[in-house]
Motif scaffolding. Sequence first.
Motif, mmCIF file in Angstrom:
data_model
loop_
_atom_site.group_PDB
_atom_site.id
_atom_site.type_symbol
_atom_site.label_atom_id
_atom_site.label_comp_id
_atom_site.label_asym_id
_atom_site.label_seq_id
_atom_site.Cartn_x
_atom_site.Cartn_y
_atom_site.Cartn_z
ATOM 1 N N LEU B 29 47.008 51.885 70.696
ATOM 2 C CA LEU B 29 45.898 52.079 69.770
ATOM 3 C C LEU B 29 46.006 51.108 68.592
ATOM 4 O O LEU B 29 45.024 50.462 68.207
ATOM 5 N N VAL B 30 47.189 50.999 68.057
ATOM 6 C CA VAL B 30 47.405 50.066 66.940
ATOM 7 C C VAL B 30 47.118 48.633 67.397
ATOM 8 O O VAL B 30 46.467 47.859 66.689
ATOM 9 N N GLN B 31 47.567 48.308 68.602
ATOM 10 C CA GLN B 31 47.305 46.967 69.157
ATOM 11 C C GLN B 31 45.804 46.715 69.288
ATOM 12 O O GLN B 31 45.328 45.621 68.972
ATOM 13 N N ILE B 34 44.314 46.050 65.914
ATOM 14 C CA ILE B 34 44.653 44.686 65.472
ATOM 15 C C ILE B 34 43.798 43.661 66.222
ATOM 16 O O ILE B 34 43.242 42.735 65.637
ATOM 17 N N MET B 35 43.657 43.848 67.551
ATOM 18 C CA MET B 35 42.850 42.904 68.359
ATOM 19 C C MET B 35 41.402 42.918 67.919
ATOM 20 O O MET B 35 40.723 41.890 67.960
ATOM 21 N N SER B 36 40.917 44.088 67.486
ATOM 22 C CA SER B 36 39.503 44.179 67.109
ATOM 23 C C SER B 36 39.220 43.382 65.829
ATOM 24 O O SER B 36 38.080 43.031 65.560
ATOM 25 N N PHE B 37 40.265 43.089 65.073
ATOM 26 C CA PHE B 37 40.100 42.281 63.860
ATOM 27 C C PHE B 37 40.589 40.847 64.055
ATOM 28 O O PHE B 37 40.714 40.093 63.099
ATOM 29 N N SER B 38 40.874 40.488 65.325
ATOM 30 C CA SER B 38 41.427 39.149 65.602
ATOM 31 C C SER B 38 40.519 38.373 66.531
ATOM 32 O O SER B 38 39.733 38.952 67.277
ATOM 33 N N ASP B 39 40.695 37.074 66.535
ATOM 34 C CA ASP B 39 40.003 36.209 67.491
ATOM 35 C C ASP B 39 40.825 36.229 68.777
ATOM 36 O O ASP B 39 41.769 35.472 68.925
ATOM 37 N N GLY B 270 35.522 49.355 71.804
ATOM 38 C CA GLY B 270 36.336 50.527 72.095
ATOM 39 C C GLY B 270 36.632 51.338 70.844
ATOM 40 O O GLY B 270 36.580 52.570 70.857
ATOM 41 N N ILE B 271 36.901 50.659 69.741
ATOM 42 C CA ILE B 271 37.190 51.356 68.483
ATOM 43 C C ILE B 271 35.950 52.104 68.004
ATOM 44 O O ILE B 271 36.031 53.253 67.537
#
Lengths: 443, 292
Positions: B29-31, B34-39, B270-271
């Motif tokens: 979930l944390v990953q 983080i991915m949702s705020f990353s390129d 997903g988030i």
Amino acid sequence: MRTVAKYAFSLLSLFLVAGFGFAQTKLTVACWWMNDPVRAANMQTAIVEFQKLYPKVQVEALILDGTKYWDKLYLDIANDSEADIVAVDTGAGISSYDQTRPGGAFLALDKYIKGYVLKDGTSLEKDILFLNATQRSGQTIALPFINFYAQNTVYRKSVLKAAGIDPKKLETWSGQLEVAKALTKADASGKRTTFGFAHPTTAKDVLTRWFTMPYLWTAGGGIFPLEKGPYTPDRLIFNSKENIKAFEYLLSINKAAGPTGDRRYYDDIRPLFLTGDVAFMQAAIWTMSSIETDMMPAGAFTSDLAFAPFPTYDLDGQKRAPIYESWGNPLAISSKSKHPKEAFDFIAYMHSIEVQKREGVAASPVNKKALPFYNSVKPKQGEFVAMATKYEMRIVPDIPQWNEFEGVIRQTFNSILVGAQTPKEALDEGQAEMVKILQAKKK
Amino acid sequence: MKKTTRRGIEATLFILPLLTLVLFVAIPLVQAVIMSFSDYDMLSGSREHAFVGLDNYQTVWEKARFWKMAAITGWYTLWSVFGKMLLGLIVALLLNAKFRGKGILRSLLVIPWAMPGIVVAFLFTLFLDSEYGVMNALLLALKLVPEGVPFISRADIALPVVILIGVWKNFPFVALMLLAALQNIPKELYEAADVDGAKPLQKFFRITWPMTFSVWFIMLILQLVGTIKEFDLVYLVTGGGPALATNLVGLDIYDQSFRFFKLGIASAEGILLMLLSLILAFIYYRYEFRKR
């Protein structure tokens, strides 16, 4: 003393074996067809022959699940862990794989190709077809290996003869519509029992896109003009009137003669042709292998199967020559390969006459010197290829965003062909999506 | 064994479920956050995954297709849950009555729920086939339709069809839970109501409904949370088509992740879906908290 001698001898043997191992170059090859027993056997034969010619090179063919191969290739390249040699697909574009790694996933091969002649006399520069289909930014990044020649029209001579139809009528769009209507039969309740023509419509299968694109190109449309770059949003022609026209034609022939309901996959349509329930359809060279084995009754493949070229566009008083889809499975070398020279020797060997003769199982050789043999052992396939090679062959736009374009194209084609949207509505939406994909921010 | 050693072992055993939760839920979930705020575009050719703030969420927000998908997902969830809850309640009430063969029927009820999704999908694809399907054979025999209906190939009826398939598959679970709740209602209450001359509807609204409401409400929340992220059944039956008529957000998350490899966009979607589920879960917890 004996013990010392024993240990010394063991150590010497160990060094000899290890030394021999270290002197061997190891290559890995990944292809999507390795779960096909015939083709896997052909690959192993080629490897054994190659290793005899190059004893210091050891080649291992990876056994992979063909259905997951393409997604795995993306991920392997993204992780820098793909095989030394990989099979790619010109029908789906090579660029999207190549640009997954900064600087390119595949090695430029031009310097290796120049002047390279195989032991059997094959010149890679002069004797190999479709080298231009594997270029990116002016560089050749794969060797063609095999080609599928999509797509001719296949039909049964006896059916047309019985209906008093001249096969030449199948050579035009209007002619195919007329023949399709004439060969469609229905029972007393009006339910169709024989279909004049069938075309796939599902979005779940890439073959719908493969078999539809030649209609768009022949009508004068496509995705970009001539599918050549620059691939910028302002050059998109996905919602052109030519594409609309092509789909209106497909809708009319499907409505007049096609299977109704859920016969949406190419794999649903092919069995109908094999049993005689579909009078004619489009086919590629890989379809021919199943037609050869399964066409009913026995012997019909040789005595009754006939071909017509993909039809000429002749609507609205215009005439446009057919455009075929150039589609094959080239072999590329990973830019991360530690043994590029040896890897090139292997993929060059895969274009030798003997290997190309064997690979004519499900596709056609690209080595011109192997074609006479291919034509002699598979005369029907040879006839199919000879017909297709008379016409222009085109590939889909080889762009990094092809994966996303493919998704848009499949949904658009499906929407139109099942009647959920008009061609204009669906193509306009598809064009808008493609513009967004091309405009997506690059960070 | 020493008391302290046994206590230590017990403590370790109790921590194991927490470790499993951390490993398989919290860390991914944390990953994902983080991915949702990353390129995170695996096909971009870049090995860098820079922080991009809300760019991925903005891309999702501005995607015209996302809102269409969200609307389809909303309708799918609403009607699917309504169907499951209503049918589940009706079947539970019927099975709560006394009649012969009740035991066999209860056993048969479990079958749709116990069947794997892939089997249900293939079963209905064949059952609803416009040429060879049993449904069309029946409709044609009864002369209700002039020709076979392509249930899953027509954009205007594909969504109701997949909703019905989902209801068929999942209503037994609701029915069984409600049946258990019904069987916990003291019979004396119904006897007293009979003495007072209460009609069946009055008994339902004055006894049955209030006594089973808490179970029904829990089932409602669970079904909403479960249905909103539906993927397998719809993917297998229609693949999101025809013409994206059944394209749920869950299917787009799959496409973004495994076909386009745009993990940043997929994580953002997903988030967003998870936040919606959290709102529903919050409603449930508030209800439970107030009850206590």
